[in-house]
Structures are given as structure tokens and as C-alpha cells.
Design a protein around this motif. Structure first.
Motif, PDB file in Angstrom:
ATOM      1  N   GLN A 194     -25.524 -39.183 -12.640  1.00  0.00           N
ATOM      2  CA  GLN A 194     -25.812 -37.889 -13.116  1.00  0.00           C
ATOM      3  C   GLN A 194     -27.120 -37.179 -13.189  1.00  0.00           C
ATOM      4  O   GLN A 194     -27.934 -37.809 -13.775  1.00  0.00           O
TER       5      GLN A 194
ATOM      6  N   LYS B 292     -29.864 -37.360  -5.520  1.00  0.00           N
ATOM      7  CA  LYS B 292     -28.525 -37.770  -5.820  1.00  0.00           C
ATOM      8  C   LYS B 292     -27.829 -38.771  -5.106  1.00  0.00           C
ATOM      9  O   LYS B 292     -27.142 -39.622  -5.255  1.00  0.00           O
TER      10      LYS B 292
ATOM     11  N   ASP C  46     -25.461 -31.536 -12.930  1.00  0.00           N
ATOM     12  CA  ASP C  46     -23.910 -31.866 -13.101  1.00  0.00           C
ATOM     13  C   ASP C  46     -23.261 -31.496 -14.576  1.00  0.00           C
ATOM     14  O   ASP C  46     -22.202 -30.920 -14.767  1.00  0.00           O
ATOM     15  N   LYS C  47     -24.498 -31.525 -15.370  1.00  0.00           N
ATOM     16  CA  LYS C  47     -23.952 -30.988 -16.964  1.00  0.00           C
ATOM     17  C   LYS C  47     -25.257 -30.484 -17.641  1.00  0.00           C
ATOM     18  O   LYS C  47     -26.335 -30.716 -17.178  1.00  0.00           O
TER      19      LYS C  47
ATOM     20  N   LYS D 201     -20.651 -28.501 -15.371  1.00  0.00           N
ATOM     21  CA  LYS D 201     -19.692 -29.094 -14.201  1.00  0.00           C
ATOM     22  C   LYS D 201     -18.842 -30.139 -14.809  1.00  0.00           C
ATOM     23  O   LYS D 201     -17.990 -30.648 -14.215  1.00  0.00           O
TER      24      LYS D 201
END
Length: 219
Positions: free
Chosen positions: A28, A179, A200-201, A217
Motif C-alpha cells: 500500500q 506499486k 491508496d490511503k 481510496k
């Protein structure tokens, strides 16, 4: 992967982080967004063992980082790009990149080759001394150094700060490419300009307090 739970950091009697918590899962990419002075660098330095903290703790996989020496982070597979780069000026580019391997007492150069394949421009000036490079080039070298150690987790503190637009774009491309390597990444930034396309966060930090952004997300 990385779990920070309710940590507090004080510097010279002033509380800079208060009950800060966040987590980064395997594979992540998380953003840590806040203005200058909000506590981003303090949090990164606490994770890296450069600042003492109180609270429940910081854990990486099965390692309690409060119990580990700072140099053990390289052995654990944690890489760190400080905001101010922290290159050794008289070392060559390659010598700077090798520092995490020396800290981990490793002779394995496969990771260095991987970094050169990922960032061919670094290989082209590997023999130059760090002090002869531009600020943007030095950021690339600092990123390369963090990648040599960070085969599990990367902490990138303001990687786009003070970098020309073309080099900022290149840095974003490299981070985006990670990623596919299933690396966990925590990247701090002063706003969403660069990181919103990568993460992602998202966590926000204000006056030393960390909250998760509602539009992240992933939780």
C-alpha cells in the motif's frame, strides 16, 4: 506491515506529536499530508529511531521498533528518504547508495543493480561526487539510496519539495512504478498536488495530530 499506535514525541519540552496513529499495509502507498511544521518529519524520524517517543508503540512486521537500534531499519528492509537528503558530499553517488548495505553488513549488490535498472540516470553519474549534483539530482540519489534498503517499506519525506517540475515528474514516475514491486510506501507532502495520483490511503496531520482523510481510496 507498519503500525504506529498513539505515539507522542516531544522535542526540548514541546509536544510535536500527540497520540499519533497510522498504518501502512503490505503493498500500500499512503500519503501523510500537512503544512510545514505540522509534524510530518518528526513522525518519520520517530519511525526511523532518530527521535524517542512514548505511547503504545511502532511495529514493523514482527519487530518492535522501540526496541531496535536505528541502524537495524536497513536490516529490516526499511528505506528512508529524508527531506534534506542527507547525502555525504564527498562520497560518490554509488558510495552514497551503498551506505544502507554497509549498515546492514551486506555484500549483495543485486539491489543496487535493480535500482540502476529502475533509474538509469543514476547509473550514468554513479562515479560523480554528490556535492557536484544539482538539488534535484541529489533527491534522485537519496531516493535510490532509500530503495537499496527499502525492499519492504519506504518512508519518503517531502520527496517533491524544492524540485524542478521535470524532476518532480520523474520522482512521481519512480514512486508509481514501485506499486508493481509490492512495496509499502509512506510519502509525506505539504498538499495533494503530487501525491494524490500515487496514494491508496491519505492521512492528514495538523499540530501533531493525525487523522485519516475521509476520501481515502482504502481504509
Amino acid at each position: 506491515m507498519l503500525t504506529v499506535t498513539d505515539i507522542t514525541v516531544s522535542i526540548q519540552g514541546t509536544t510535536v506529536l500527540k497520540d499519533a496513529s497510522l498504518s501502512v499495509a503490505a503493498g500500500q502507498t499512503c500519503g501523510l499530508i500537512g503544512r510545514n511544521g505540522a509534524g510530518k518529519t518528526t513522525l518519520m524520524r520517530a519511525i526511523m529511531g532518530a527521535l524517542p517517543f512514548t505511547g503504545q508503540g511502532i511495529f514493523f512486521r514482527d519487530h518492535d521498533l522501540a526496541e531496535a537500534k536505528a541502524h537495524n531499519r536497513a536490516e529490516f528492509g526499511i528505506g528512508y528518504l529524508p527531506e534534506d537528503r542527507r547525502l555525504v558530499p564527498h562520497f560518490t553517488v554509488e558510495e552514497n547508495i551503498m551506505v544502507p548495505l554497509w549498515a546492514a553488513k551486506s555484500e549483495d549488490r543485486a539491489r543496487v543493480k535493480w535500482v540502476y535498472d529502475l533509474m538509469p540516470e543514476i547509473g550514468r553519474f554513479a562515479d560523480r561526487r554528490a556535492m557536484t549534483l544539482s538539488g534535484g539530482q541529489q533527491k534522485l540519489v537519496a531516493l535510490a539510496r532509500s530503495l537499496v534498503a527499502g525492499h519492504q517499506l519506504l518512508l519518503l519525506d517531502e520527496p517533491f519539495e524544492g524540485v524542478a517540475p521535470a524532476l518532480a515528474q520523474r520522482l512521481m514516475e519512480v514512486v508509481a512504478d514501485l506499486k508493481s514491486e509490492n512495496l509499502s510506501v509512506l510519502v509525506s507532502d505539504s498538499d495533494y498536488t503530487h501525491s494524490k495520483r500515487l496514494v491508496d490511503k491519505v492521512y492528514t496531520i495538523e499540530r501533531g495530530q493525525v487523522t485519516i482523510a475521509p476520501h481515502s481510496k482504502a481504509a
